[in-house]
Design a protein around this motif. Structure first.
Motif, PDB file in Angstrom:
ATOM      1  N   GLU A   1       1.191  -0.994   0.128  1.00  0.00           N
ATOM      2  CA  GLU A   1       0.212   0.094   0.034  1.00  0.00           C
ATOM      3  C   GLU A   1       0.815   1.106   0.125  1.00  0.00           C
ATOM      4  OE1 GLU A   1      -2.526  -0.286   2.959  1.00  0.00           O
ATOM      5  OE2 GLU A   1      -2.958   1.844   3.362  1.00  0.00           O
ATOM      6  N   VAL A   2       0.913   2.442  -0.628  1.00  0.00           N
ATOM      7  CA  VAL A   2       1.513   3.488  -0.869  1.00  0.00           C
ATOM      8  C   VAL A   2       0.721   4.196   0.658  1.00  0.00           C
ATOM      9  CG1 VAL A   2       1.721   5.345  -1.686  1.00  0.00           C
ATOM     10  CG2 VAL A   2       1.108   3.267  -3.364  1.00  0.00           C
ATOM     11  N   VAL A   3       2.004   4.751   1.216  1.00  0.00           N
ATOM     12  CA  VAL A   3       1.719   5.484   2.186  1.00  0.00           C
ATOM     13  C   VAL A   3       1.654   6.684   2.662  1.00  0.00           C
ATOM     14  CG1 VAL A   3       2.389   5.646   5.635  1.00  0.00           C
ATOM     15  CG2 VAL A   3       2.058   3.178   4.027  1.00  0.00           C
ATOM     16  N   LEU A   4       2.477   7.648   1.838  1.00  0.00           N
ATOM     17  CA  LEU A   4       2.718   8.876   1.707  1.00  0.00           C
ATOM     18  C   LEU A   4       3.634   9.105   0.219  1.00  0.00           C
ATOM     19  CD1 LEU A   4       2.920  11.808   3.133  1.00  0.00           C
ATOM     20  CD2 LEU A   4       5.441  10.659   3.903  1.00  0.00           C
ATOM     21  N   VAL A   5       3.040  10.209   0.384  1.00  0.00           N
ATOM     22  CA  VAL A   5       3.560  10.419  -1.363  1.00  0.00           C
ATOM     23  C   VAL A   5       4.110  12.063  -1.115  1.00  0.00           C
ATOM     24  CG1 VAL A   5       3.441  11.041  -4.118  1.00  0.00           C
ATOM     25  CG2 VAL A   5       2.193   9.390  -3.178  1.00  0.00           C
ATOM     26  N   SER A   6       5.284  12.274  -1.485  1.00  0.00           N
ATOM     27  CA  SER A   6       5.735  13.773  -0.945  1.00  0.00           C
ATOM     28  C   SER A   6       6.369  14.409  -1.628  1.00  0.00           C
ATOM     29  CB  SER A   6       6.264  14.211   0.632  1.00  0.00           C
ATOM     30  OG  SER A   6       6.641  13.015   1.145  1.00  0.00           O
ATOM     31  N   ARG A   7       7.216  15.705  -0.991  1.00  0.00           N
ATOM     32  CA  ARG A   7       8.213  15.656  -2.113  1.00  0.00           C
ATOM     33  C   ARG A   7       9.141  16.165  -0.834  1.00  0.00           C
ATOM     34  NH1 ARG A   7       8.293  16.964  -7.695  1.00  0.00           N
ATOM     35  NH2 ARG A   7       5.863  15.433  -8.528  1.00  0.00           N
ATOM     36  N   LYS A   8      10.447  16.607  -1.050  1.00  0.00           N
ATOM     37  CA  LYS A   8      11.755  17.537   0.268  1.00  0.00           C
ATOM     38  C   LYS A   8      11.358  18.427   0.014  1.00  0.00           C
ATOM     39  CE  LYS A   8      12.422  13.143   1.315  1.00  0.00           C
ATOM     40  NZ  LYS A   8      12.135  12.554   2.944  1.00  0.00           N
ATOM     41  N   SER A   9      10.918  19.676  -1.225  1.00  0.00           N
ATOM     42  CA  SER A   9      11.013  20.658  -0.810  1.00  0.00           C
ATOM     43  C   SER A   9      10.087  21.402  -2.288  1.00  0.00           C
ATOM     44  CB  SER A   9      12.534  21.400  -1.608  1.00  0.00           C
ATOM     45  OG  SER A   9      12.729  21.028  -2.786  1.00  0.00           O
TER      46      SER A   9
ATOM     47  N   PRO B   1       9.379  -5.677 -10.943  1.00  0.00           N
ATOM     48  CA  PRO B   1       7.762  -5.000 -11.786  1.00  0.00           C
ATOM     49  C   PRO B   1       6.951  -4.293 -10.812  1.00  0.00           C
ATOM     50  CG  PRO B   1       8.232  -7.545 -12.799  1.00  0.00           C
ATOM     51  CD  PRO B   1       9.243  -6.641 -11.154  1.00  0.00           C
ATOM     52  N   ILE B   2       6.529  -3.367 -10.981  1.00  0.00           N
ATOM     53  CA  ILE B   2       5.395  -2.615  -9.998  1.00  0.00           C
ATOM     54  C   ILE B   2       4.080  -2.614 -11.297  1.00  0.00           C
ATOM     55  CG2 ILE B   2       4.741  -0.922  -8.065  1.00  0.00           C
ATOM     56  CD1 ILE B   2       7.837  -1.293  -7.773  1.00  0.00           C
ATOM     57  N   ARG B   3       2.769  -3.111 -10.609  1.00  0.00           N
ATOM     58  CA  ARG B   3       2.305  -2.942 -11.221  1.00  0.00           C
ATOM     59  C   ARG B   3       1.051  -2.006 -10.103  1.00  0.00           C
ATOM     60  NH1 ARG B   3      -1.497  -8.281 -13.355  1.00  0.00           N
ATOM     61  NH2 ARG B   3      -3.361  -6.730 -13.851  1.00  0.00           N
ATOM     62  N   THR B   4       0.333  -1.065 -10.544  1.00  0.00           N
ATOM     63  CA  THR B   4      -0.495   0.044  -9.841  1.00  0.00           C
ATOM     64  C   THR B   4      -2.248  -0.453 -11.068  1.00  0.00           C
ATOM     65  OG1 THR B   4      -0.556   2.019 -10.672  1.00  0.00           O
ATOM     66  CG2 THR B   4       1.431   1.415  -9.557  1.00  0.00           C
TER      67      THR B   4
ATOM     68  N   GLY C   1      -2.997   4.921  -0.047  1.00  0.00           N
ATOM     69  CA  GLY C   1      -3.812   4.405   0.265  1.00  0.00           C
ATOM     70  C   GLY C   1      -4.083   3.311  -0.912  1.00  0.00           C
ATOM     71  N   ASP C   2      -3.078   3.610  -1.997  1.00  0.00           N
ATOM     72  CA  ASP C   2      -3.680   2.708  -3.547  1.00  0.00           C
ATOM     73  C   ASP C   2      -2.684   1.932  -2.847  1.00  0.00           C
ATOM     74  OD1 ASP C   2      -4.658   5.100  -5.222  1.00  0.00           O
ATOM     75  OD2 ASP C   2      -3.313   5.416  -6.136  1.00  0.00           O
ATOM     76  N   ASP C   3      -3.068   0.333  -3.920  1.00  0.00           N
ATOM     77  CA  ASP C   3      -2.577  -0.747  -3.646  1.00  0.00           C
ATOM     78  C   ASP C   3      -1.632  -0.941  -4.754  1.00  0.00           C
ATOM     79  OD1 ASP C   3      -4.159  -1.851  -1.077  1.00  0.00           O
ATOM     80  OD2 ASP C   3      -4.811  -2.943  -2.521  1.00  0.00           O
ATOM     81  N   VAL C   4       0.150  -1.554  -4.452  1.00  0.00           N
ATOM     82  CA  VAL C   4       0.632  -1.608  -5.278  1.00  0.00           C
ATOM     83  C   VAL C   4       1.144  -2.846  -5.123  1.00  0.00           C
ATOM     84  CG1 VAL C   4       1.452   0.474  -5.335  1.00  0.00           C
ATOM     85  CG2 VAL C   4       2.307  -1.261  -4.673  1.00  0.00           C
ATOM     86  N   LEU C   5       1.143  -4.086  -6.381  1.00  0.00           N
ATOM     87  CA  LEU C   5       1.469  -5.026  -6.661  1.00  0.00           C
ATOM     88  C   LEU C   5       2.661  -5.470  -7.152  1.00  0.00           C
ATOM     89  CD1 LEU C   5      -1.695  -6.576  -7.942  1.00  0.00           C
ATOM     90  CD2 LEU C   5      -1.378  -6.705  -6.012  1.00  0.00           C
ATOM     91  N   ILE C   6       3.958  -5.926  -6.295  1.00  0.00           N
ATOM     92  CA  ILE C   6       4.519  -6.217  -6.845  1.00  0.00           C
ATOM     93  C   ILE C   6       4.976  -7.637  -6.967  1.00  0.00           C
ATOM     94  CG2 ILE C   6       7.395  -5.562  -6.195  1.00  0.00           C
ATOM     95  CD1 ILE C   6       6.024  -4.404  -4.101  1.00  0.00           C
ATOM     96  N   GLU C   7       5.575  -7.739  -8.369  1.00  0.00           N
ATOM     97  CA  GLU C   7       6.242  -8.552  -8.910  1.00  0.00           C
ATOM     98  C   GLU C   7       7.397 -10.009  -9.229  1.00  0.00           C
ATOM     99  OE1 GLU C   7       2.386  -8.684 -12.005  1.00  0.00           O
ATOM    100  OE2 GLU C   7       4.512  -7.632 -13.410  1.00  0.00           O
TER     101      GLU C   7
END
Lengths: 377, 377
Positions: free
Chosen positions: A268-276, A305-308, A346-352
């Protein structure tokens, strides 16, 4: 690579937290592909790749043998229905009391790469079969192969002579070309070495019988890999080239190649952010990282491989990191990973391709996070 | 560094297999040293360093607060007797449902480093105190500090203004100078950054109160390290230099510095061998390695002191490796480790300074080996 059965399981069961889902149908297909590619080789599944009981049980029922790294793995193979004569204690580094335990369980085939290990086995498992591991260069492997296992071929000769002198059955030679080996001809030079050891021992009246050609068979990540058949053809050709008509018994030990593509990690994606504000790239943090099962991203070695759910949207390279407070818990940074710009918290990702070398690498409780759960379907 | 109590425990109990033994007297001494060195700072023990219940219980009884990385760690701190007002949820990467769980347990202090995390906290823990982590360079730290945590100071200002707008209490700034920091003045530039954030927020009518100065306090491995007192003096001087008479509340989060030197791993020599007859050096294999608890030997970063029963005998550099069938399970190879030539299979070795970041890093079952056991005495 994510099968319909796995997708369906995730969709209907909605497991909480990161987890690995393994599809046994894929394991079965892989087993048959190896058997077909190398019909004369015995298959010893490398239990360490994924010791889930259901996987071991399936493979035991299909006629697989088992390469075990510890007494615990031997016990798991026995519990899965394998008989002791189908088990190899393949670790060259064993406590003498573990050799004795394995011997008591009926195991009679042991790896060595030193005189010292031969001495232990002669005391703790008298009369057992031993094979000596020879060093190879690992060129072309995607997971680093160090000099940790094996000895030079000349020393292997001495070790096997010594084993013979101590009353053991000097049975053969083993090598490992390196994990995730994508060059099908990588076995050739090691087989040449193996043949030289056979010949030198024959001069001393010791007839070796077996070549353990190890694992190294890859699983598909982002790049295509050769088929099992192609490995089979190249290895068979090398065997004939070096051993002529006097072919030895052979063993292969697929681990990653047997289960890697059978498993998918749901994260699951917990956080998406930038540093500046003017940061060129985003950081994407998942609920799994280097200490939760993705240890093979060490030095960015294995690139999964990562699927979203947002595949098809515009992509942007991201740094991909895990959920712990450890600054080393970053999977891809030097070589950033392209992910959809629309990817959200909150998005699910699949790590294949995560069926091998994930659950068991998982830390027991780092940062309080539970080890990676596995569902075998 | 191995205390008489630890030696006595190992001698009388003879625990089977590799294990960590932690002496609580040393933890108590470390706590008092930190309290004495920085009497005006609250001590938040970094639970991730070693979450053994007996350690948490002792520290709770001494008046320590707790820096937690997950809900599981929060629960452990509560179980040890800490009240929720003495707990900080210090991970900047949290699932919103975990923030809600922490909030329900009474925790009211959270780390952030992004607008996105502020939004989650405003929804899941309305009114809570937040501090924003600022990026530092980590220069002089022996464990790599990446850019994973924190944002640039200008963005921290924006994040804290945003928190204020969303009804949270913008409480302070945090930073981390890097683990195993041996430069006592490393806190100075980060404190200057913190002060700038304080000043900019004050201009907008937001009065920050707290600086969380993080961990980074080292433990003694092979090289001497400065005393807690020296860190205290340098940090106090920097605080006065940047904040003058208007000193903020401060927090420190020692983890390694609190428990590192309190623990010793007892391990066993499984094999001593060479790769060829004319090999210049021996390989020494222990029953613990990179996947059994010594993860911080990654890239040979942390070099632990090792004691043997043969110290005093002639020494020779060795490659030191772990017991698994993983070729990456080698602790020291580029920079070999001098050990007695007489060291033999079956010998016990003591790996000192291993009280922090060992048990929890341990793999759950890699190669079938059990996770590292711990005894707290």
């Amino acid at each position: 690579m994510t099968t319909a059965r796995i997708l369906d399981f995730i969709k209907t069961r909605r497991p909480e937290g990161p987890c690995l889902v393994v599809d046994l149908d894929v394991v079965r297909d892989n087993f048959h592909a190896f058997r077909h590619a190398l019909p004369d080789s015995a298959i010893y599944y490398a239990v360490k790749a994924n010791p889930e009981p259901a996987i071991l049980k399936l493979l035991a029922s299909l006629g697989s043998s088992f390469d075990c790294a510890s007494v615990a793995e031997i016990q798991m193979a026995l519990d899965a229905g394998a008989t002791a004569d189908r088990i190899s204690f393949g670790n060259t580094i064993k406590k003498e009391r573990d050799i004795a335990r394995a011997h008591a369980l009926g195991v009679g085939l042991f790896a060595v790469d030193s005189h010292e290990e031969v001495e232990k086995i002669s005391r703790a498992a008298p009369g057992a079969k031993v094979f000596c591991r020879v060093l190879t260069d690992g060129e072309g492997a995607e997971w680093p192969l160090s000099r940790k296992f094996g000895c030079v071929p000349q020393m292997a000769v001495d070790v096997l002579v010594y084993a013979h002198q101590l009353g053991l059955e000097s049975y053969g030679v083993s090598f490992h070309v390196g994990s995730q080996m994508t060059k099908v001809d990588a076995w050739d030079s090691a087989l040449a070495d193996a043949k030289r050891v056979f010949s030198q021992l024959a001069k001393q009246g010791i007839v070796l019988q077996m070549v353990n050609m190890g694992g190294g068979f890859p699983t598909k990540y982002l790049r295509d890999i050769p088929k099992a058949e192609e490995y089979g053809q190249a290895i068979s050709a090398s065997l004939r080239k070096h051993f002529g008509n006097n072919l030895p018994k052979t063993i292969i030990e697929p681990g990653r190649g047997m289960v890697g593509n059978a498993g998918v990690i749901k994260a699951e994606v917990v956080l998406v952010s930038r540093k500046s504000d003017n940061d060129n790239h985003r950081w994407v943090f998942l609920d799994i990282g280097k200490f939760g099962g993705l240890a093979e991203t060490m030095d960015e070695a294995i690139r999964y491989p990562i699927r979203t759910e947002r595949d098809g949207d515009e992509m942007e390279p991201c740094v991909l990191a895990g959920p712990t407070c450890d600054s080393a818990d970053v999977m891809y940074e030097k070589n950033m990973y392209p992910l959809p710009i629309s990817l959200s918290i909150g998005d699910d990702v699949l790590i294949e391709g995560t069926g091998a070398y994930t659950t068991t690498y998982s830390a027991v409780a780092f940062n309080g996070f539970e080890p990676l759960k596995a569902y075998v379907i």
